[in-house]
Design an enzyme around this catalytic site. Structure first.
Site, PDB file in Angstrom:
ATOM      1  N   HIS A   1       0.842  -1.200   0.000  1.00 35.75           N
ATOM      2  CA  HIS A   1       0.000   0.000   0.000  1.00 35.75           C
ATOM      3  C   HIS A   1       0.876   1.248   0.000  1.00 35.75           C
ATOM      4  CE1 HIS A   1       0.593   0.966   4.299  1.00 35.75           C
ATOM      5  NE2 HIS A   1       0.723  -0.341   4.418  1.00 35.75           N
ATOM      6  N   ALA A   2       0.308   2.408   0.247  1.00 35.49           N
ATOM      7  CA  ALA A   2       0.981   3.693   0.047  1.00 35.49           C
ATOM      8  C   ALA A   2       2.351   3.824   0.718  1.00 35.49           C
ATOM      9  CB  ALA A   2       0.071   4.827   0.505  1.00 35.49           C
TER      10      ALA A   2
END
Length: 88
Positions: A15-16
């Site tokens: 994810h980010a």
């Protein structure tokens, strides 16, 4: 050119935050680095948007490819990042 298959270890996938760390390391290497899910399209590993667009989750297998001098060293570094839970 060096290639390696790696399993995503992050508890929340790529994810980010881990994607940002990974893409920054790929960019800082100064080499051409791509990442792809199995049977998927390869994306520029230095692009955070490209990395996030893979939708790589915990346990997914990806293939890293590095071209240039010290490709194996860069590959070792990037593979280790993906095989480590950056959220732990």
């Amino acid at each position: 050119m060096a290639t390696r298959t790696v399993t995503i270890a992050g508890s929340h996938g790529l994810h980010a935050r881990p994607a940002k760390l990974f893409s920054a390391a790929a960019k800082d290497s100064g080499l051409d680095v791509t990442i792809a899910k199995v049977d998927g399209k390869a994306v520029n590993a230095a692009s955070i948007l490209g990395v996030i667009s893979l939708g790589a989750n915990t346990g997914d297998v990806v293939t890293l490819t590095v071209e240039g001098d010290d490709a194996e060293g860069v590959l070792d570094q990037l593979a280790t990042m993906l095989e480590t839970d950056q959220d732990a």
